[in-house]
Design a protein around this motif. Structure first.
Motif, PDB file in Angstrom:
ATOM      1  N   HIS B  68     -18.227  -7.640   4.377  1.00 26.14           N
ATOM      2  CA  HIS B  68     -18.790  -8.575   5.346  1.00 26.14           C
ATOM      3  C   HIS B  68     -18.403  -8.262   6.783  1.00 26.14           C
ATOM      4  N   TYR B  70     -17.765 -10.452  10.292  1.00 26.85           N
ATOM      5  CA  TYR B  70     -17.457 -11.834  10.653  1.00 26.85           C
ATOM      6  C   TYR B  70     -17.562 -12.054  12.145  1.00 26.85           C
ATOM      7  N   ILE B 123     -15.534 -19.580  10.940  1.00 24.76           N
ATOM      8  CA  ILE B 123     -16.061 -18.233  11.107  1.00 24.76           C
ATOM      9  C   ILE B 123     -17.442 -18.116  10.459  1.00 24.76           C
ATOM     10  N   GLN B 125     -20.074 -15.447   8.578  1.00 22.05           N
ATOM     11  CA  GLN B 125     -20.041 -14.140   7.928  1.00 22.05           C
ATOM     12  C   GLN B 125     -21.429 -13.701   7.496  1.00 22.05           C
TER      13      GLN B 125
END
Lengths: 251, 251
Positions: B68, B70, B123, B125
Motif C-alpha cells: 500500500h 499511504y 491515514i 491508503q
DNA sequence: CGACTTTTTGAGTCTAGTCAAAACATGTGG
DNA sequence: CCACATGTTTTGACTAGACTCAAAAAGTCG
C-alpha cells in the motif's frame, strides 16, 4: 612479507569509446531507455553530447545551477558533499550506465553534490530541458527514472542507518561489501574492487578518518578478511565480513 | 525555577475527519493530484480507504510485503529502521499530506522501514496496484511523484553528510531546526515544535543516545537556545542554533 | 634514483557511550 | 485534590572508541 603491487586493470578510455555507434549502444542499454524502439533511441541519442574528463576533474560543483543530466559511459565518477570543516562526504560511486546530475534535484534548481571523476571517464550529457521533454514524450521513461531514484533513496537510508548505529569497523566492512557488489571482479579466491580508491575515500564514505581506516584495514588484513595496498582492496572472506557487519565483532 | 508544563496542543482526531468530503479535500490538495480535474480526483478518491491508528501503533513493518501507499490525513507518522543492536533509527517524521509506504520501494517488493503513529492519526491508503494504475493513467502524477522522491533523496543525503561530519551537538541543533521548519508554530518569541517527541526520538534521529541528547538539550537551555520538557521543545533562538550548526560551537 | 604521495604507526586526548540511580512529570484512583 | 505508579528526563562516574597531531615507512612515477 612483500605486498602485492596494484592489481587494478582499468579500462583504457580511448576517444573511440564515445563514437556515435558506441553511444547508441550505451544509451540503448540504459534501464531508462532500453524498452524504447530503435527509432526513439536514436532520436534521444541526438540530444546527448559526449565529454571526456580526466581523473580528479570536477564535472560540476555543489551549488552550480543544475543544467544537465549525465551518464557514465566509461570510467567511474564519485559524488561528494563538502562540509564547512573541510572533510568531504562521499555519497556514491557510479559506473557502468549510471546516471547523475540534475536528476537528483528535480524540484530544486542547483546540484546538491559535487561530481568528481575517480578515473579518466567518458560521460554523456543532456540538458535538463531536453531530458524533461523526453520524460513528457515517454511516460514509461519517467516511470523507470522514478524507480531508479527510489532505489537510491532506499540505499541512502541504509547508509543513514549504518552511520547512526554501526561502529566504524562495521561501516567500513559494509562499504567494502557494497563496493565489491558493484565493482567487484573475481581474482583468485578473492574479489578485487575494480576502483582506485584511497583510505581517504573510504574514510569519506564511512564518516571516519584516514588513520582510523588504515588501522581497521590492517586489522582486517591480519584476520585474513582483505588484502589491500595503495588505492586498491581485494576482499578475501566475504562471508566473515558480512557476519562482522551484522554482529559487530571479528569472531 | 518551575518549568513550563507541556504546551503541545495536538489536533483532535475525530471520526468526522475521514469523511468522504474531507478526504476529497485532502486528496485534492496533495501536490501529486492537485492539478487534476475534479472528476479525476473523485475517481482517485474512490480507490482510497481510510484508517484510524492510535499513538505507537505500527502501520506496517520493515520487511512486510509492500502492498500500500499511504497518506497522512491527520496526525504525525514516523518512519524508523530497526537495527540488530536494538536501537532504532528515525528516518523521517511525516504529517500534513505527506505520503509514505510502497512509494519508497519502487522496484523493491517489501517495505524498507517501519511506520509508527507518533500521535493518533487518520491515514488514507491505496493499494500499490491501484496507485500504479493512476501513474499509468496520469503521466503528470508520475512526474510529481518523481519530484517528491527526489526531494527526499536530497534530504536523506543531507542527513548522511551530517552524520558523517557533524558532532552530536550540531546534529541535534540541525534536527531541531528541521523539525521546526516542518512542524513549528510561533509561541511568544519562540517556535514550538508541534510534535510530542521524546529524548529517545531525538536520539534516534541523530544517531545518539537519550542521555547524551539530554545533556546537550540542558546545555542549549542554559544558553537560552531552547526551552524543553517532557516530549516537547520550543526553539528560542533560531539564529544562534543555525550558527551552531555551521560553526560547531556555542559562541 | 630521487621526489612525491599514500599508508602506517604511535602517543595522547576527548567526545560520546554505558551503567546506575535520583529527580521529575503525568495520569489514575482513592 | 492528594498520593502513588509509571514512564521520562536528568545527573554522575566511568570507559572506550575514535580523533588529532606528528613522524616514520612504503609505494609510485618521472
Amino acid at each position: 612479507m612483500p605486498r602485492p603491487k596494484s592489481p587494478l586493470r582499468l579500462d583504457w578510455v580511448d576517444p573511440e569509446v564515445c563514437s556515435l555507434e558506441y553511444r547508441l549502444k550505451i544509451i540503448g542499454r540504459l534501464p531508462f531507455f532500453k524498452h524504447l524502439p530503435a527509432e526513439a533511441i536514436s532520436k534521444i541519442n541526438a540530444l546527448f553530447h559526449d565529454r571526456d574528463v580526466s581523473t580528479d576533474e570536477r564535472i560540476y560543483f555543489e551549488g552550480d545551477e543544475a543544467g544537465h543530466l549525465y551518464l557514465v559511459a566509461m570510467g567511474k565518477v564519485k559524488l561528494v558533499r563538502n562540509t564547512a570543516s573541510g572533510h568531504d562526504v562521499l555519497l556514491d560511486i557510479l559506473h557502468g550506465e549510471d546516471y547523475f546530475g540534475s536528476l537528483s534535484t528535480f524540484g530544486g534548481r542547483v546540484y546538491t553534490e559535487t561530481a568528481v571523476a575517480q578515473t579518466d571517464c567518458c560521460i554523456l550529457q543532456i540538458s535538463s530541458a531536453d531530458f524533461e521533454n523526453i520524460l513528457s514524450d515517454y511516460p514509461d521513461v519517467t516511470r523507470k527514472v522514478l524507480e531508479a531514484v527510489s532505489k537510491r533513496l532506499t540505499e541512502s537510508q541504509e547508509v543513514v542507518k549504518q552511520l547512526s548505529a554501526y561502529t566504524v569497523e562495521q561501516r567500513i566492512a559494509s562499504a567494502l561489501l557494497r563496493l565489491a557488489g558493484k565493482l567487484g571482479e573475481a581474482r583468485g579466491r578473492g574479489v578485487l574492487i575494480q576502483l582506485p580508491f584511497s583510505r581517504q575515500d573510504l574514510a569519506a564514505m564511512t564518516g571516519s578518518t584516514t588513520e582510523t581506516v588504515s588501522r581497521v584495514m590492517s586489522r582486517f588484513a591480519e584476520d585474513g578478511l582483505v588484502k589491500s595496498g595503495r588505492k586498491w582492496v581485494t576482499i578475501m572472506d566475504t562471508q566473515r565480513l558480512e557476519e562482522l557487519v551484522k554482529k559487530g565483532a571479528v569472531n
